[in-house]
Design an enzyme around this catalytic site. Structure first.
Site, mmCIF file in Angstrom:
data_model
loop_
_atom_site.group_PDB
_atom_site.id
_atom_site.type_symbol
_atom_site.label_atom_id
_atom_site.label_comp_id
_atom_site.label_asym_id
_atom_site.label_seq_id
_atom_site.Cartn_x
_atom_site.Cartn_y
_atom_site.Cartn_z
ATOM 1 N N GLY A 1 39.980 49.875 -48.798
ATOM 2 C CA GLY A 1 39.248 50.169 -47.784
ATOM 3 C C GLY A 1 40.067 49.490 -46.559
ATOM 4 O O GLY A 1 40.224 50.202 -45.567
ATOM 5 N N CYS B 1 20.592 50.923 -51.643
ATOM 6 C CA CYS B 1 20.452 50.234 -50.386
ATOM 7 C C CYS B 1 19.008 50.343 -50.177
ATOM 8 O O CYS B 1 18.518 49.666 -49.092
ATOM 9 C CB CYS B 1 21.525 50.983 -48.996
ATOM 10 N N GLU C 1 43.067 49.157 -46.217
ATOM 11 C CA GLU C 1 44.417 49.955 -46.049
ATOM 12 C C GLU C 1 44.094 51.422 -45.690
ATOM 13 O O GLU C 1 44.110 51.997 -44.353
ATOM 14 C CB GLU C 1 45.219 50.012 -47.260
ATOM 15 N N GLU D 1 20.968 40.907 -48.121
ATOM 16 C CA GLU D 1 21.146 41.991 -49.157
ATOM 17 C C GLU D 1 21.753 41.606 -50.462
ATOM 18 O O GLU D 1 22.867 41.080 -50.227
ATOM 19 C CB GLU D 1 21.741 43.274 -48.705
ATOM 20 N N GLU E 1 25.366 55.012 -42.701
ATOM 21 C CA GLU E 1 24.481 54.692 -43.745
ATOM 22 C C GLU E 1 24.596 53.133 -44.384
ATOM 23 O O GLU E 1 25.361 53.139 -45.107
ATOM 24 C CB GLU E 1 24.316 55.655 -44.551
ATOM 25 N N GLY F 1 42.060 54.752 -52.626
ATOM 26 C CA GLY F 1 42.877 53.673 -52.048
ATOM 27 C C GLY F 1 41.840 52.596 -51.534
ATOM 28 O O GLY F 1 40.551 52.744 -51.737
ATOM 29 N N LYS G 1 37.631 59.343 -48.186
ATOM 30 C CA LYS G 1 38.249 58.080 -48.666
ATOM 31 C C LYS G 1 37.359 57.722 -49.908
ATOM 32 O O LYS G 1 36.049 57.188 -49.527
ATOM 33 C CB LYS G 1 38.450 57.040 -47.869
ATOM 34 N N GLY H 1 41.057 53.007 -45.874
ATOM 35 C CA GLY H 1 39.878 53.303 -44.980
ATOM 36 C C GLY H 1 40.134 53.006 -43.529
ATOM 37 O O GLY H 1 39.641 53.764 -42.683
HETATM 38 P P1 ADP Z 1 30.431 47.909 -50.777
HETATM 39 O O1 ADP Z 1 29.729 46.600 -50.656
HETATM 40 O O2 ADP Z 1 29.354 49.137 -51.283
HETATM 41 O O3 ADP Z 1 31.603 48.016 -51.567
HETATM 42 P P2 ADP Z 1 31.842 48.411 -48.555
HETATM 43 O O4 ADP Z 1 31.285 48.491 -47.276
HETATM 44 O O5 ADP Z 1 32.765 47.077 -48.824
HETATM 45 O O6 ADP Z 1 30.457 48.593 -49.409
HETATM 46 O O7 ADP Z 1 32.489 49.595 -49.045
HETATM 47 C C1 ADP Z 1 32.164 50.839 -48.718
HETATM 48 C C2 ADP Z 1 33.536 51.744 -48.565
HETATM 49 O O8 ADP Z 1 34.241 51.206 -47.477
HETATM 50 C C3 ADP Z 1 34.657 51.669 -49.429
HETATM 51 O O9 ADP Z 1 35.230 52.998 -49.788
HETATM 52 C C4 ADP Z 1 35.658 50.747 -49.092
HETATM 53 O O10 ADP Z 1 36.924 51.054 -49.619
HETATM 54 C C5 ADP Z 1 35.532 50.931 -47.732
HETATM 55 N N1 ADP Z 1 35.891 49.939 -46.779
HETATM 56 C C6 ADP Z 1 36.144 48.696 -46.824
HETATM 57 N N2 ADP Z 1 36.802 47.887 -45.838
HETATM 58 C C7 ADP Z 1 36.912 48.923 -45.006
HETATM 59 C C8 ADP Z 1 37.787 48.891 -43.725
HETATM 60 N N3 ADP Z 1 37.974 47.560 -43.184
HETATM 61 N N4 ADP Z 1 37.832 49.993 -43.045
HETATM 62 C C9 ADP Z 1 37.335 51.208 -43.670
HETATM 63 N N5 ADP Z 1 36.869 51.224 -44.685
HETATM 64 C C10 ADP Z 1 36.547 50.246 -45.567
#
Ligand code: ADP
Length: 496
Positions: free
Chosen positions: A217, A294, A219, A396, A259, A215, A185, A221
């Site tokens: 996260g 990070c 949804e 952070e 990570e 798409g 994703k 993710g």
């Molecule tokens: P950043 O702050 O680097 O955007 P995130 O953790 O918000 O970090 O996003 C990293 C990835 O995790 C992105 O691809 C995002 O779409 C996905 N993501 C965000 N929310 C969710 C979730 N609830 N479940 C799975 N993946 C998610």
């Protein structure tokens, strides 16, 4: 940056599709996500807003592709990855431009090195295919007991926007080398570079081995994290979302690699009040990536004897960084990824300006007019404060806001450095080798550098402790631990 749009409103815009089962498709997506250039807030392209159904189709395709892919001899899988590396390397400039445009990262300092690093990742893991070795266990003459490194199955990978192509390749290359198939994703803010890489991969891979979904996260993710067909989850991103992914994994006892975030310390000893250390602190803080890293050394523990002098030198050098259009070869530092992050970074600066005991040593709020106001440009900023437990020193920021903390006693410096729930990286600056190593060993982090502030290279195991994550990447051990199962086979040789 990403905004949702109806496909009809973006007809003149370039549209990129997802990779599912070897085909380039919009899947079941009824909406598109517009990807913006953070340097000028203008649309670059749109991608499908992938749905849970698309994830399901992709996982089924990866499941169907798995039995044949795992049977491809490992060296042939490795050869495919090496050929992918060759093509990426030959077209590295194309990729560098895409990365700079969609992430806002300067082409000279970040996007081009990331594109080159991507080819390196494919080449490195391509060469490791023969290392998927097992071992024999000495149980005695009448027993043969050995282990096999077997692939896990369908891997679900979720990546962020800060180094999207490199971090995506760090999932694709080792997972495929080890014989797994993959559903990845992409990050909604920066999906274009990894789709470009996927196009090259697909020229060499059987259908379904690699699937890339675009798409949001919560949804796509979340659907991937929860999908029962996924046998391993590998996530790079924030600690908050990492916890959600781990929770989803725990429902099905699926192994997970995470990570996550960091708030890494840089400890500077009094003998290190030198220009090369100032340069090293700028590199470790990742100012030229707008500190959207990070591993940013975002807490600077400076010895009291050199505190003011060192900060003056740092201010002089940081103010010389050229901020602006990411595609301009003169630019050192580009833009923050999107409006939400930009506002968040500004919020931290505002907080710092109001904080009793904190002094702004350089930087501050971004300019409100002029060319920099056209994009999400933040400026290198440093607050000095005696305390290590105020908000800017704890959270952070993921932006170019550094905090400096004074210390006099080594044990106290180490105690403060470890006073965080993160544990990703650390930096120590001194010519005294004993002191340097003692401190490196005492820092609670997965990776400590002494007298340098570089990025990761293929070969060293990279990953965090505490809430910075679980598992290792970038290395042979990382591939074996994250993407294989060790199966033991024991044979009784005494039985006819
Ligand atoms: P950043 O702050 O680097 O955007 P995130 O953790 O918000 O970090 O996003 C990293 C990835 O995790 C992105 O691809 C995002 O779409 C996905 N993501 C965000 N929310 C969710 C979730 N609830 N479940 C799975 N993946 C998610």
């Amino acid at each position: 940056m990403a905004v949702t749009s109806k496909p009809s409103t973006s007809t003149s815009l370039r549209h990129e599709t997802m990779l599912i089962d070897g085909a380039w498709t919009d899947g079941k997506a009824r909406e598109a996500i517009t990807v913006l250039n953070p340097g000028n807030r203008k649309p670059i392209a749109s991608v499908p807003r992938g749905t849970a159904e698309d994830i399901d189709t992709a996982v089924k395709a990866a499941t169907a592709a798995f039995p044949a892919w795992m049977r491809v001899p490992p060296r042939d899988r490795g050869r495919i990855l090496t050929r992918i590396a060759d093509v990426i390397e030959a077209r590295v400039e194309e990729l560098a431009k895409i990365i700079a445009e969609e992430t806002g990262n300067a082409i000279k300092t970040q996007a081009r090195p990331e594109a080159k690093g991507t080819a390196e990742i494919f080449r490195y893991f391509g060469g490791l295919a023969s290392e998927l070795k097992g071992e024999t266990i000495p149980f005695g003459e009448h027993v043969l007991s050995y282990t096999r490194r077997e692939p896990i199955g369908v891997v679900g990978a979720i990546i962020p926007w800060n180094a999207p192509v490199l971090l995506g390749s760090l999932k694709i290359a080792p997972a495929l080398c080890a014989g797994n198939t993959l559903v990845l994703k992409a990050a909604e803010d920066a999906p274009l570079g990894i789709l470009w890489v996927a196009r090259i991969c697909q020229e060499f891979l059987p259908k379904g081995v690699l699937n890339v979904i675009t798409g949001y996260g919560p949804e796509a993710g979340a659907a991937l994290s929860a999908h029962p067909g996924v046998r391993k989850l590998s996530f790079t991103g924030s600690t908050e979302v990492g916890k959600l992914v781990m929770k989803a994994a725990s429902e099905r006892i699926v192994p997970v690699s995470l990570e996550l975030g960091g708030k890494s310390p840089s400890i500077v000893y009094p003998d290190a009040n030198e220009d090369w250390v100032v340069d090293g602190i700028i590199a470790a803080m990742r100012f030229t990536r707008q500190s959207q890293s990070c591993t940013a050394g975002s807490r600077l523990f400076l010895h009291a004897d050199i505190f003011d002098d060192f900060l003056n030198k740092l201010a002089a050098k940081a103010s010389k960084l050229k901020i602006g259009n990411p595609l301009d070869e003169e630019t050192d530092m580009g833009a923050i990824i999107n409006e939400k992050q930009f506002r968040k970074v500004c919020g931290y600066v505002e907080d710092g300006l109001k904080q009793p005991g904190a002094t702004l040593r350089f930087g501050g709020l971004p300019p409100k007019d002029g060319p920099l106001s056209e994009g999400f440009f933040a400026i290198p900023t440093l607050f000095a404060h005696d305390a290590n437990d105020w908000r800017l020193a704890k959270e952070e920021i993921f932006g170019p806001v550094l905090v400096a903390i004074k210390w006099t006693d080594e044990q106290e410096a180490i105690r403060m450095a470890n006073q965080t729930h993160y544990g990703l990286a650390g930096y120590v600056w001194t010519k005294d080798i004993g002191r340097a190593l003692r401190t490196a060993h005492a820092i609670e982090a997965g990776w400590v550098q002494i007298n340098q502030g570089l990025g990761q290279s293929p070969g060293h195991s990279y990953g965090g402790v505490k809430q910075s994550g679980i598992g290792r990447e970038f290395s042979l051990e990382g591939m074996l631990d994250s993407f294989t199962i060790k199966k033991n086979v024991t044979i009784n040789l005494a039985t006819p």
